[in-house]
Design a protein around this motif. Sequence first.
Motif, PDB file in Angstrom:
ATOM      1  N   MET A  42      81.368  32.404  88.317  1.00  0.00           N
ATOM      2  CA  MET A  42      81.973  32.968  87.114  1.00  0.00           C
ATOM      3  C   MET A  42      81.276  32.464  85.854  1.00  0.00           C
ATOM      4  O   MET A  42      81.156  33.189  84.860  1.00  0.00           O
ATOM      5  CB  MET A  42      83.460  32.623  87.073  1.00  0.00           C
ATOM      6  N   SER A  43      80.818  31.229  85.905  1.00  0.00           N
ATOM      7  CA  SER A  43      80.068  30.694  84.767  1.00  0.00           C
ATOM      8  C   SER A  43      78.769  31.474  84.567  1.00  0.00           C
ATOM      9  O   SER A  43      78.353  31.739  83.430  1.00  0.00           O
ATOM     10  CB  SER A  43      79.761  29.203  85.004  1.00  0.00           C
ATOM     11  N   TYR A  44      78.139  31.852  85.666  1.00  0.00           N
ATOM     12  CA  TYR A  44      76.922  32.668  85.598  1.00  0.00           C
ATOM     13  C   TYR A  44      77.220  34.025  84.957  1.00  0.00           C
ATOM     14  O   TYR A  44      76.480  34.502  84.096  1.00  0.00           O
ATOM     15  CB  TYR A  44      76.369  32.846  87.011  1.00  0.00           C
ATOM     16  N   ALA A  45      78.338  34.639  85.365  1.00  0.00           N
ATOM     17  CA  ALA A  45      78.731  35.931  84.794  1.00  0.00           C
ATOM     18  C   ALA A  45      78.976  35.808  83.295  1.00  0.00           C
ATOM     19  O   ALA A  45      78.574  36.660  82.501  1.00  0.00           O
ATOM     20  CB  ALA A  45      79.978  36.455  85.497  1.00  0.00           C
ATOM     21  N   ASP A  46      79.654  34.722  82.897  1.00  0.00           N
ATOM     22  CA  ASP A  46      79.917  34.490  81.470  1.00  0.00           C
ATOM     23  C   ASP A  46      78.616  34.334  80.687  1.00  0.00           C
ATOM     24  O   ASP A  46      78.467  34.865  79.586  1.00  0.00           O
ATOM     25  CB  ASP A  46      80.772  33.229  81.294  1.00  0.00           C
ATOM     26  N   LYS A  47      77.687  33.592  81.259  1.00  0.00           N
ATOM     27  CA  LYS A  47      76.428  33.326  80.552  1.00  0.00           C
ATOM     28  C   LYS A  47      75.607  34.599  80.377  1.00  0.00           C
ATOM     29  O   LYS A  47      74.935  34.790  79.361  1.00  0.00           O
ATOM     30  CB  LYS A  47      75.627  32.267  81.310  1.00  0.00           C
TER      31      LYS A  47
END
Length: 455
Positions: A391-396
């Motif tokens: 999810m952090s990757y998606a946010d970034k």
Amino acid sequence: MAKVQPRTLSGFMELLPPRQIQFDRMMEIIRRSFSLYGFTPLDTPLIEASEVLLAKGGGETEKQIYRFTKGDSDLSLRFDLTVPLAKYVSLNYAKLAFPFRRFQIGKVYRGERAQRGRFREFYQADIDVIGDGQLDISNDAEIPAIIYRTFTSLGLNRFQIRVNNRKVLNGFYAMLGLTAQAGAIMRTVDKLEKIGEKSVRELLTAPDIGLTDEQAAEILKFIAIKGRNAGVLAALEGYRGRDPKFDEGLDELSAVAKNLTAFGVPETHFVLDLTIARGLDYYTGTVYETAMLDHPEIGSICSGGRYDNLAEYYTDKQLPGVGISIGLTRLFFVLEDQGYLNDDLNTAPADVLILPMTGDMGPAIQLATYLRDRSLQVQIYGEQKKFKQKMSYADKLGVPYVVLLGEDEIKQGKYALKDMRSGEQKLLATEEVFREISTHAGAGGGAKPILDKGE
């Protein structure tokens, strides 16, 4: 092994992914705008024979050019898109239909000292119309009309295209018996906005130019003719009949103003400005400069004009032309520096990121294929990471949607679609996933990359 310190050379622009997407969006809009007017795309080599690029002569160009040898070949990187165009038209003259209308967006190289906002490698976006023997004056009005459409399509509103005619200027100086000093006078007058009228007057009457006080006063009176375009033309009519070149230029300037209005350019966005002269050796008729009204200190963001013979150094054929050039890299830098870029623009590389939550990649691949077949941009995240890291990757990345695909979803033949902006999550069938994403994810895709703060 010793590590090499990574660095980017001074004067070369590198962008992070979101900014690169914005830059590419601008290029797409420019390309689409140029194509609407029947211009054909052209791409010429970055490297040319030095004798071809320098056919016009050395001088400042030769000092700035990137020149090198490979074996027995003397080669150079192109320093603009106009000289390669001249070569191209000369080489392919028999195969081209005239008037030849081309646009080109490409990198050019100048080995000058890098400064803030000035680059050694930069993109130019050019349009030119080349005639065979002659070229109708209507083309001189269409060129700035295209720039008006292009800039407004990008989202820029507070700009003004300033139009003049070199024949008007040369004819006026001929009336005063100052033809020999015309070049020096125009270079001096061009500094008016930067140094003011008093300093311009002092330079005109200094020994280098050597005008009398009366001559300097007459010139400053002439270039001070301003106001609505009809009023400027009416004032210029008072000089008619004293020089044939002036009269010819006034006729052309009047035609350009009339046709610009017909092309739908409002008078708020173009003005007849007698201080505009452009390159002294190159342009022979209509000339243009485009300024951001709220940032006149930036100077011209788009300029060009009419030239009598594009390819005189390559052929005996008379090939008149008119064109204009956007310094795209510099414009992008200026817009970013002044806070004009639309930071709400969707710059994610994908409309949706699919996160497989099991070891079986098949369902994720099938969904991605289905959505890609329907023109959505899709990325699958196949790395074996924890859910929080995914999810952090998606946010970034800033993707607007994420599909969560676990065992429960696979059993039901459905997908958990999460809207990353609202946080809302829905369990949907394949077609519903497509409809939801295509309805909302593309909303930012049509947004303009520039937010004009003057609107």
